[in-house]
Scaffold this motif. Structure first.
Motif, PDB file in Angstrom:
ATOM      1  N   UNK A  48     -12.579  73.569   1.511  1.00 32.77           N
ATOM      2  CA  UNK A  48     -13.263  74.069   0.324  1.00 32.77           C
ATOM      3  C   UNK A  48     -13.104  75.581   0.219  1.00 32.77           C
ATOM      4  N   UNK A  49     -13.007  76.257   1.384  1.00 36.88           N
ATOM      5  CA  UNK A  49     -12.798  77.703   1.364  1.00 36.88           C
ATOM      6  C   UNK A  49     -11.461  78.046   0.732  1.00 36.88           C
ATOM      7  N   UNK A  50     -10.443  77.309   1.137  1.00 34.12           N
ATOM      8  CA  UNK A  50      -9.120  77.534   0.540  1.00 34.12           C
ATOM      9  C   UNK A  50      -9.133  77.189  -0.936  1.00 34.12           C
ATOM     10  N   UNK A  51      -9.860  76.125  -1.256  1.00 29.10           N
ATOM     11  CA  UNK A  51      -9.969  75.749  -2.666  1.00 29.10           C
ATOM     12  C   UNK A  51     -10.587  76.872  -3.481  1.00 29.10           C
ATOM     13  N   UNK A  52     -11.586  77.518  -2.889  1.00 29.03           N
ATOM     14  CA  UNK A  52     -12.228  78.636  -3.593  1.00 29.03           C
ATOM     15  C   UNK A  52     -11.199  79.705  -3.932  1.00 29.03           C
ATOM     16  N   UNK A  53     -10.377  80.065  -2.932  1.00 34.01           N
ATOM     17  CA  UNK A  53      -9.351  81.082  -3.170  1.00 34.01           C
ATOM     18  C   UNK A  53      -8.353  80.605  -4.229  1.00 34.01           C
ATOM     19  N   UNK A  54      -7.971  79.337  -4.109  1.00 35.66           N
ATOM     20  CA  UNK A  54      -7.022  78.794  -5.086  1.00 35.66           C
ATOM     21  C   UNK A  54      -7.620  78.824  -6.489  1.00 35.66           C
ATOM     22  N   UNK A  55      -8.902  78.482  -6.573  1.00 30.25           N
ATOM     23  CA  UNK A  55      -9.545  78.471  -7.890  1.00 30.25           C
ATOM     24  C   UNK A  55      -9.570  79.867  -8.495  1.00 30.25           C
ATOM     25  N   UNK A  56      -9.791  80.854  -7.646  1.00 27.29           N
ATOM     26  CA  UNK A  56      -9.780  82.229  -8.145  1.00 27.29           C
ATOM     27  C   UNK A  56      -8.398  82.542  -8.715  1.00 27.29           C
ATOM     28  N   UNK A  57      -7.375  82.169  -7.954  1.00 20.57           N
ATOM     29  CA  UNK A  57      -6.002  82.394  -8.431  1.00 20.57           C
ATOM     30  C   UNK A  57      -5.740  81.670  -9.739  1.00 20.57           C
ATOM     31  N   UNK A  58      -6.115  80.399  -9.753  1.00 21.64           N
ATOM     32  CA  UNK A  58      -5.873  79.604 -10.959  1.00 21.64           C
ATOM     33  C   UNK A  58      -6.594  80.222 -12.150  1.00 21.64           C
ATOM     34  N   UNK A  59      -7.856  80.573 -11.940  1.00 25.95           N
ATOM     35  CA  UNK A  59      -8.646  81.134 -13.023  1.00 25.95           C
ATOM     36  C   UNK A  59      -8.022  82.396 -13.580  1.00 25.95           C
ATOM     37  N   UNK A  60      -7.620  83.290 -12.691  1.00 26.66           N
ATOM     38  CA  UNK A  60      -7.085  84.559 -13.181  1.00 26.66           C
ATOM     39  C   UNK A  60      -5.706  84.385 -13.793  1.00 26.66           C
ATOM     40  N   UNK A  61      -4.878  83.552 -13.177  1.00 23.56           N
ATOM     41  CA  UNK A  61      -3.548  83.326 -13.740  1.00 23.56           C
ATOM     42  C   UNK A  61      -3.678  82.692 -15.123  1.00 23.56           C
ATOM     43  N   UNK A  62      -4.652  81.785 -15.230  1.00 25.34           N
ATOM     44  CA  UNK A  62      -4.853  81.087 -16.498  1.00 25.34           C
ATOM     45  C   UNK A  62      -5.264  82.063 -17.586  1.00 25.34           C
ATOM     46  N   UNK A  63      -6.211  82.947 -17.264  1.00 28.65           N
ATOM     47  CA  UNK A  63      -6.638  83.864 -18.331  1.00 28.65           C
ATOM     48  C   UNK A  63      -5.574  84.927 -18.583  1.00 28.65           C
ATOM     49  N   UNK A  64      -4.745  85.165 -17.590  1.00 28.03           N
ATOM     50  CA  UNK A  64      -3.675  86.146 -17.800  1.00 28.03           C
ATOM     51  C   UNK A  64      -2.640  85.614 -18.791  1.00 28.03           C
ATOM     52  N   UNK A  65      -2.455  84.310 -18.820  1.00 27.53           N
ATOM     53  CA  UNK A  65      -1.452  83.750 -19.736  1.00 27.53           C
ATOM     54  C   UNK A  65      -2.092  83.348 -21.057  1.00 27.53           C
ATOM     55  N   UNK A  66      -3.186  83.990 -21.363  1.00 23.45           N
ATOM     56  CA  UNK A  66      -3.995  83.524 -22.467  1.00 23.45           C
ATOM     57  C   UNK A  66      -3.506  83.963 -23.845  1.00 23.45           C
ATOM     58  N   UNK A  67      -2.796  85.070 -23.890  1.00 23.43           N
ATOM     59  CA  UNK A  67      -2.397  85.626 -25.184  1.00 23.43           C
ATOM     60  C   UNK A  67      -1.546  84.631 -25.987  1.00 23.43           C
ATOM     61  N   UNK A  68      -2.156  84.049 -27.006  1.00 28.83           N
ATOM     62  CA  UNK A  68      -1.510  82.952 -27.726  1.00 28.83           C
ATOM     63  C   UNK A  68      -0.290  83.399 -28.533  1.00 28.83           C
ATOM     64  N   UNK A  69      -0.282  84.676 -28.907  1.00 29.45           N
ATOM     65  CA  UNK A  69       0.798  85.123 -29.802  1.00 29.45           C
ATOM     66  C   UNK A  69       2.153  85.194 -29.092  1.00 29.45           C
ATOM     67  N   UNK A  70       2.115  85.636 -27.834  1.00 28.63           N
ATOM     68  CA  UNK A  70       3.396  85.898 -27.188  1.00 28.63           C
ATOM     69  C   UNK A  70       4.117  84.589 -26.847  1.00 28.63           C
ATOM     70  N   UNK A  71       5.436  84.656 -26.682  1.00 30.65           N
ATOM     71  CA  UNK A  71       6.206  83.455 -26.380  1.00 30.65           C
ATOM     72  C   UNK A  71       5.839  82.894 -25.011  1.00 30.65           C
ATOM     73  N   UNK A  72       6.124  81.621 -24.835  1.00 26.41           N
ATOM     74  CA  UNK A  72       5.712  80.923 -23.616  1.00 26.41           C
ATOM     75  C   UNK A  72       6.264  81.597 -22.359  1.00 26.41           C
ATOM     76  N   UNK A  73       7.482  82.101 -22.458  1.00 25.81           N
ATOM     77  CA  UNK A  73       8.073  82.718 -21.263  1.00 25.81           C
ATOM     78  C   UNK A  73       7.240  83.927 -20.825  1.00 25.81           C
ATOM     79  N   UNK A  74       6.839  84.732 -21.788  1.00 25.50           N
ATOM     80  CA  UNK A  74       6.028  85.907 -21.468  1.00 25.50           C
ATOM     81  C   UNK A  74       4.709  85.481 -20.844  1.00 25.50           C
ATOM     82  N   UNK A  75       4.118  84.420 -21.419  1.00 31.60           N
ATOM     83  CA  UNK A  75       2.817  83.982 -20.921  1.00 31.60           C
ATOM     84  C   UNK A  75       2.919  83.511 -19.481  1.00 31.60           C
ATOM     85  N   UNK A  76       3.969  82.722 -19.212  1.00 33.15           N
ATOM     86  CA  UNK A  76       4.114  82.211 -17.849  1.00 33.15           C
ATOM     87  C   UNK A  76       4.393  83.364 -16.893  1.00 33.15           C
ATOM     88  N   UNK A  77       5.294  84.273 -17.300  1.00 32.05           N
ATOM     89  CA  UNK A  77       5.588  85.423 -16.440  1.00 32.05           C
ATOM     90  C   UNK A  77       4.308  86.198 -16.154  1.00 32.05           C
TER      91      UNK A  77
END
Ligand code: ATP
Ligand code: MG
Lengths: 565, 237
Positions: A48-77
């Protein structure tokens, strides 16, 4: 503007990554990661500790790719940059930890923590690479999910959520299902081996596939099935509704037998919180009066029960009262206190009301703590050997029997709250919540309406407190601190202000989960805080909002909706 | 006997003397208008009548009974309803929920349906938008809603505070036509307006309020011709 956008998106991504990295390190340094590490989500593989760290990563990566206007490649990068930045921050932290002894400042910077952070790889260089690779893969996956179609988003997020939930609640699941040998068989295969916690890898995959299948099926046939169900004759629909309510009723009735004493006790605490939540929901959710001293009524109910069923009963009335005799008095005392609080604050609104009620809560607690009233309330020693309820000679003193008293109380409160909402007084509450002056101009008596809200809310609080006293058979003033008021308030905010199902969900989440996951209870307030902030940002109306509050936060959607209807 | 009779009313906000001894009468079936510049005390007058403010001196008689010190919520039950300045609708509730609130003082299920139908036939726009959030209505629609909500209380006397405020000329005309229609159906109207021309064209009589005192009172026709009114409120030279 355009120019700035194109050049700075990666800066934003790095920024988010740094924040994420700091969050991850903080979670490690306060001991969360290590203490969560004791529980496995996937047996022997991911804790669960590792999951916590993973969730933090997932959460931040997810909001980082949030900008709907930019192309998918930019969002994933962008997402990947964020993820890798988090990993690099963690690597830096581990490097720092290798040269400086952080433990003299942060007690939690233990060797175990470093072991968790380096994925238990002993070769340092390899470990660093592994951290970065994990960060990259996780964030890549997260941002790909973000770019996916709504359907796939739903499949993947629900799948993950259910797997996580099953893993977290496995104690609960295992205990409840022991009476059914066949299912136990399945479970032992789905979960890790005996003594190990968490799902087995195969179990996790199967659960994930099942969830995905269900959602796929729903997406494909759900609409048609719902339409068919809609088209059923009214009588059939009614029968079906009754059957499902009936099944729920039977389940609730046999629950303590399934759950056993410990889980029943947790259920009872949840029930008492729900009861309080239903009361506070009337004051805050229905009538819009912010009350931070709600615990006072809980305390008054508990102490009235305590005094009347013990020596106090003898002092005043020459005889010890039974639980059932004392119960109405506990409620009445709370109601009177509610009115007493209500009268001076009739003209006070908003912030000031919150502060005054907060003071009221403290006054009541300190009153029970005082030396002056010690002969009656026992000061800090409280009152002991409070009577348990009896029904037809059976003493309901175990968690499994007391459960029924609490269940009944919850049902009564739920029914009353439901009926009140749609009644004339409910309408008056809604009006004063929206605008006191206009409400008055509609013919609504502000004094009566507000006092009735305080009184009803207090009644539920008093009822809850009275049962609480009988449940513990002791009451201490220390059980009635401000934090209880805040918990109840948080419960109705998370559930959705004014919403009855919301109170139940809020109660299960905020009162139930911390009891089930003992690792959580240490970080209870931190998690509440984070949960509240995340909720306020993403779903300010709560999980199961009442219509009006939902509207408040989604005005633009309403417009288009209204235009359609 | 006059239906509404204000006699020598003095109303204060703290030590601000907002109404300095005003007397107004409204007879049954009339449309009476109260005109005056910003800050003259028009809203204060209406708030005093509805009990939201208590006069320090003077009486407010409704059908002979002094209601000056009654509570605002009780006065609704006596048949006075107000369409407040700036409409005062419940912005987060739907159109229907707002109308329901207007019927709070009626407490009669039987009449409710008929009442709602009446409002919807008076304002078809509201019917179309009955499930819309009131706060998202246009200004004109909000005015209709506020009027409809006041009518749900079955008032015998309707007080309207600047119904034309912020509305396009077409809508102003529509609102004023509705006021006339409501009046024909037997509701007495006390209308506060800055749009003096429109107000005087539908009113029977009018009062001119200036710095908290009545400076002129006459029939609407006469007021329209009065040189000071023409100069100050009708924008004529
Ligand atoms: N709550 C208040 N506190 C203090 N003074 C007030 C208050 N409300 C109004 N006043 C004052 O009382 C006077 C009359 O105000 P009122 O609102 O009755 O004017 P009005 O004729 O309705 O003006 P308008 O046409 O701008 O609506 C004004 O000088 C105003 O500043
Ligand atoms: Mg005004």
């Amino acid at each position: 503007m355009e120019q700035e956008n194109t050049t700075s998106w990666w800066l934003t991504a790095i920024q988010l990554g740094l924040i994420g990295g700091v969050v991850a390190i903080l979670a490690s340094l306060i001991g969360m990661v290590e203490s969560f590490h004791a529980r496995d989500i996937i047996a022997g593989q991911i804790s669960m500790g590792e999951t916590l760290l993973l969730l933090i990563m997932i959460g931040f990566a997810y909001s980082s790719s949030r900008n709907e206007q930019s192309p998918i490649s930019t969002r994933v990068t962008s997402g990947v940059i964020t993820g890798v930045t988090i990993s690099l921050t963690i690597v830096l932290f581990v490097m720092l930890g290798a040269v400086v002894n952080l433990r003299s400042i942060f007690v939690n910077a233990s060797p175990t923590l470093y072991k968790i952070l380096t994925l238990e790889i002993s070769n340092t260089a390899l470990a660093y690479v592994a951290i970065v690779v994990v960060g990259a893969i996780v964030s890549l996956a997260a941002s790909l999910v973000h770019g996916a179609t709504p359907f796939w988003k739903r499949v993947i997020s629900s799948g993950f959520f259910i797997v996580l939930l099953l893993a977290l609640l496995q104690d609960l699941i295992r205990i409840t299902l022991t009476p059914f040998p066949f299912i136990t068989e399945v479970l032992s295969w789905m979960f890790g081996r005996r003594g190990q916690e968490g799902l087995s890898i195969l179990g996790a995959i199967v659960v994930f596939l099942i969830v995905a299948g269900v959602i796929y099926n729903d997406a494909k046939h759900g609409a048609a099935r719902r339409a068919r169900r809609e088209a059923l004759p009214e009588a059939t629909k009614r029968t079906r509704r009754w059957v499902s309510w009936g099944l729920l009723g039977v389940f609730l009735l046999i629950w303590p037998r399934i759950a056993g004493p410990v889980l029943s006790d947790v259920t009872n605490s949840v029930g008492l919180y729900i009861l309080m939540g239903l009361g506070l929901n009337i004051v805050v959710g229905y009538a819009g009066l912010l009350d931070l001293g709600y615990v006072a009524f809980y305390a008054l109910g508990a102490f009235t029960m305590g005094v009347l069923t013990t020596t106090g009963g003898e002092i005043f009335f020459d005889v010890r009262w039974t639980f059932w005799e004392a119960l109405p008095f506990a409620v009445i005392v709370a109601v009177l206190a509610g009115i007493m609080l209500g009268i001076p604050v009739l003209k006070i609104r908003g912030d000031y009301l919150a502060i005054i009620t907060l003071g009221f809560g403290e006054i009541i607690r300190i009153m029970f703590l005082s030396d002056f009233l010690k002969p009656y309330f026992g000061g800090s020693f409280g009152i002991v050997s409070i009577a348990s309820p009896t029904i037809g000679g059976i003493v309901l003193d175990s968690s499994q029997t007391l459960y029924y008293v609490i269940l009944a109380a919850c049902f009564v409160a739920l029914f009353v709250a439901h009926r009140l909402r749609d009644s004339r007084i409910g309408r008056a509450w809604k009006a004063i919540r929206e605008d006191e002056d206009v409400a008055q101009a509609m013919g609504i008596n502000l004094t009566a309406t507000k006092l009735l809200a305080f009184a009803t809310g207090a009644a539920f609080g008093g009822l809850s407190g009275a049962i609480f006293a009988a449940k513990l058979s002791t009451v201490y003033p220390h059980s009635f601190t401000l934090i209880t008021s805040i918990n109840v308030l948080a419960l109705i905010i998370v559930g959705g202000m004014g919403s009855l199902p919301g109170v139940i969900v809020g109660g299960l989440l905020l009162a139930g989960l911390p009891e089930l996951l003992r690792e959580f209870s240490e970080y209870r307030l931190l998690i509440f805080g984070i949960l509240l902030i995340v909720m306020m940002l993403n779903k300010p109306e709560g999980f199961l909002p009442e219509a009006v509050h939902k509207r408040e936060f989604h005005e633009d959607e309403n417009l288009s909706h209204a235009a359609g209807g | 006997m006059a239906m509404l009779e204000l006699d020598n009313i003095h109303t204060y906000y703290g030590n601000i003397h907002a109404l300095k001894g005003i007397s107004i009468t409204v007879d049954k079936g009339e449309i009476v208008t109260l005109i005056g510049a910003n800050g003259a005390g028009k809203t204060t007058t209406l708030r005093t009548i509805t009990g939201l403010l208590k006069p320090r001196v003077g009486t407010v008689k409704l059908d002979g009974e002094d209601i000056a010190r009654h509570k605002a919520n009780d006065i609704v039950y006596k048949g006075i309803a107000m369409v407040p300045e700036g409409r005062g609708i419940f912005a987060r509730l739907t159109v229907t929920e707002n109308l329901d609130m207007g019927a709070y003082s009626r407490n009669s299920k039987a009449e409710y349906d008929a009442d709602i139908q009446r409002i919807f036939s008076l304002f078809p726009r509201l019917k179309e938008r009955r499930n819309q959030i009131a706060g998202t209505l246009s200004g004109g629609e909000q005015q209709m809603l506020a009027t409809g909500r006041a009518l749900m209380a079955h008032p015998t006397l309707l007080l309207m505070d600047e119904p034309s405020m912020g509305l396009a000329p077409v809508l102003v005309e529509l609102i004023f036509e509705t006021i006339q229609q409501i009046n024909k159906e037997g509701v007495t109207v006390l209308l506060v307006e800055q749009n003096a021309l429109m107000a005087l064209s539908i009113a029977n009589r009018g009062y001119v309020l200036q710095s908290g005192a009545i400076v002129l009172q006459d029939s609407a026709e006469a007021l329209k011709k009065d040189p000071t009114v023409q100069k100050a409120y009708l924008g004529m030279e």
